[in-house]
Motif scaffolding. Structure first.
Motif, PDB file in Angstrom:
ATOM      1  N   ALA A  71      -0.973   4.889  -5.480  1.00  0.00           N
ATOM      2  CA  ALA A  71      -0.957   4.612  -4.039  1.00  0.00           C
ATOM      3  C   ALA A  71       0.458   4.273  -3.605  1.00  0.00           C
ATOM      4  CB  ALA A  71      -1.888   3.461  -3.701  1.00  0.00           C
ATOM      5  N   VAL A  72       0.742   4.575  -2.356  1.00  0.00           N
ATOM      6  CA  VAL A  72       2.013   4.190  -1.752  1.00  0.00           C
ATOM      7  C   VAL A  72       1.799   2.838  -1.082  1.00  0.00           C
ATOM      8  CG1 VAL A  72       3.710   4.757   0.027  1.00  0.00           C
ATOM      9  CG2 VAL A  72       2.684   6.574  -1.338  1.00  0.00           C
ATOM     10  N   PHE A  73       2.673   1.889  -1.360  1.00  0.00           N
ATOM     11  CA  PHE A  73       2.595   0.575  -0.736  1.00  0.00           C
ATOM     12  C   PHE A  73       3.583   0.539   0.421  1.00  0.00           C
ATOM     13  CE2 PHE A  73       0.295  -0.227  -4.491  1.00  0.00           C
ATOM     14  CZ  PHE A  73      -0.480  -1.355  -4.265  1.00  0.00           C
ATOM     15  N   ILE A  87       6.472  -6.277  -2.380  1.00  0.00           N
ATOM     16  CA  ILE A  87       5.829  -5.721  -3.563  1.00  0.00           C
ATOM     17  C   ILE A  87       6.784  -4.701  -4.172  1.00  0.00           C
ATOM     18  CG2 ILE A  87       3.908  -4.292  -4.374  1.00  0.00           C
ATOM     19  CD1 ILE A  87       2.161  -5.647  -2.258  1.00  0.00           C
ATOM     20  N   ALA A  88       6.958  -4.791  -5.474  1.00  0.00           N
ATOM     21  CA  ALA A  88       7.878  -3.899  -6.167  1.00  0.00           C
ATOM     22  C   ALA A  88       7.497  -2.442  -5.898  1.00  0.00           C
ATOM     23  CB  ALA A  88       7.861  -4.188  -7.658  1.00  0.00           C
ATOM     24  N   GLY A  89       8.476  -1.663  -5.459  1.00  0.00           N
ATOM     25  CA  GLY A  89       8.258  -0.250  -5.176  1.00  0.00           C
ATOM     26  C   GLY A  89       7.729   0.051  -3.787  1.00  0.00           C
ATOM     27  N   ALA A  90       7.541  -0.966  -2.969  1.00  0.00           N
ATOM     28  CA  ALA A  90       6.998  -0.742  -1.619  1.00  0.00           C
ATOM     29  C   ALA A  90       8.037  -0.092  -0.713  1.00  0.00           C
ATOM     30  CB  ALA A  90       6.538  -2.057  -1.014  1.00  0.00           C
ATOM     31  N   GLN A 113      -3.069  11.119   0.074  1.00  0.00           N
ATOM     32  CA  GLN A 113      -2.606  10.106  -0.878  1.00  0.00           C
ATOM     33  C   GLN A 113      -2.959   8.716  -0.351  1.00  0.00           C
ATOM     34  OE1 GLN A 113       1.595  10.099  -1.579  1.00  0.00           O
ATOM     35  NE2 GLN A 113       1.390   8.867  -3.431  1.00  0.00           N
ATOM     36  N   PRO A 114      -3.509   7.854  -1.209  1.00  0.00           N
ATOM     37  CA  PRO A 114      -3.854   6.498  -0.774  1.00  0.00           C
ATOM     38  C   PRO A 114      -2.614   5.706  -0.349  1.00  0.00           C
ATOM     39  CG  PRO A 114      -4.913   7.007  -2.860  1.00  0.00           C
ATOM     40  CD  PRO A 114      -3.934   8.103  -2.588  1.00  0.00           C
ATOM     41  N   VAL A 142      -6.152   5.128   4.120  1.00  0.00           N
ATOM     42  CA  VAL A 142      -5.313   3.982   4.459  1.00  0.00           C
ATOM     43  C   VAL A 142      -6.137   2.714   4.263  1.00  0.00           C
ATOM     44  CG1 VAL A 142      -3.956   2.860   6.256  1.00  0.00           C
ATOM     45  CG2 VAL A 142      -4.038   5.355   6.146  1.00  0.00           C
ATOM     46  N   GLN A 143      -5.547   1.750   3.573  1.00  0.00           N
ATOM     47  CA  GLN A 143      -6.194   0.460   3.367  1.00  0.00           C
ATOM     48  C   GLN A 143      -5.189  -0.643   3.690  1.00  0.00           C
ATOM     49  OE1 GLN A 143      -7.386   1.121  -0.800  1.00  0.00           O
ATOM     50  NE2 GLN A 143      -9.492   0.829  -0.095  1.00  0.00           N
ATOM     51  N   VAL A 144      -5.718  -1.820   3.995  1.00  0.00           N
ATOM     52  CA  VAL A 144      -4.889  -2.990   4.280  1.00  0.00           C
ATOM     53  C   VAL A 144      -5.123  -4.000   3.166  1.00  0.00           C
ATOM     54  CG1 VAL A 144      -4.470  -4.886   5.896  1.00  0.00           C
ATOM     55  CG2 VAL A 144      -4.952  -2.595   6.763  1.00  0.00           C
TER      56      VAL A 144
END
Length: 161
Positions: A71-73, A87-90, A113-114, A142-144
Motif C-alpha cells: 500500500a502507498v501511505f 510513517i517511514a516511506g510515506a 493500488q491500496p 482508499v482507507q484512513v
C-alpha cells in the motif's frame, strides 16, 4: 440655577461588568438563533463526512500492508508536521496543495493500488479530506488510518524523523 437643579436630579447610570456580560450574552444568543434559522447559515462545527466507499483501517492491519509494501501511505498533514515525524516511506500530499502534489506523486500510479491516508491533527482532520479527494480522482482502495499517526507510534511501528 437651572443647570444646578438638572445635575442634582439627573445622575448618569454607571455600567457594571454584569451589564456588559448581559449585552454580549444576549447578542450571542440572537446571533445563534439567526444563524440556525437561516438556511444559508454558517456551520458552527464543520461536518466531516467520509465517503461511504472509504473505510478506516486498524494500525495493525496497516502495518502488515506497510511491511509487505502493498500500500502507498499518504501523509495529508502540512509539510512542517511531515518533517517532524511521519510513517517511514510515506508520501506527503498536504491538503492545501493537493492538486499539485497529486499530479507529481500519485497521478501515474495504478488506481487499484491500496492507499492508506493519515493526517489527523488536533485542529483538523486532513486525512478525511484527502481520502475523499483521492476517491474522487478514481482510486478504488482508499482507507484512513484509524486514530492516525499517534496510534501508529504507540504501537512502535516505524517512523521517520
Amino acid at each position: 440655577m437651572l443647570e444646578m437643579e438638572k445635575s442634582r436630579w439627573y445622575q448618569p447610570a454607571k455600567l457594571t461588568i454584569l451589564d456588559f456580560v448581559l449585552i454580549i450574552g444576549i447578542s450571542l444568543l440572537c446571533a445563534l438563533v439567526f444563524n440556525s434559522s437561516n438556511p444559508n447559515g454558517v456551520a458552527l462545527f464543520p461536518r466531516i463526512v467520509l465517503h461511504s466507499d472509504i473505510s478506516y483501517v486498524d494500525p495493525d492491519a496497516a502495518f502488515q500492508k506497510h511491511a509487505a509494501s502493498s500500500a502507498v501511505f499518504v501523509d495529508a498533514r502540512p509539510t512542517n508536521f511531515f518533517d517532524q515525524s511521519h510513517i517511514a516511506g510515506a508520501v506527503n500530499i498536504p491538503l492545501s496543495v493537493f492538486d499539485i502534489m497529486y499530479m507529481m506523486k500519485l497521478q501515474a500510479d495504478d488506481k487499484n493500488q491500496p492507499i492508506i491516508v493519515y493526517g489527523r491533527t488536533v485542529s483538523r482532520r486532513y486525512d478525511v479530506d484527502v481520502a475523499n479527494k483521492l476517491h474522487l480522482r478514481g482510486h478504488k482502495q482508499v482507507q484512513v488510518l484509524d486514530r492516525g499517526l499517534s496510534a501508529w507510534e504507540k504501537k512502535g511501528y516505524p517512523v521517520a524523523r
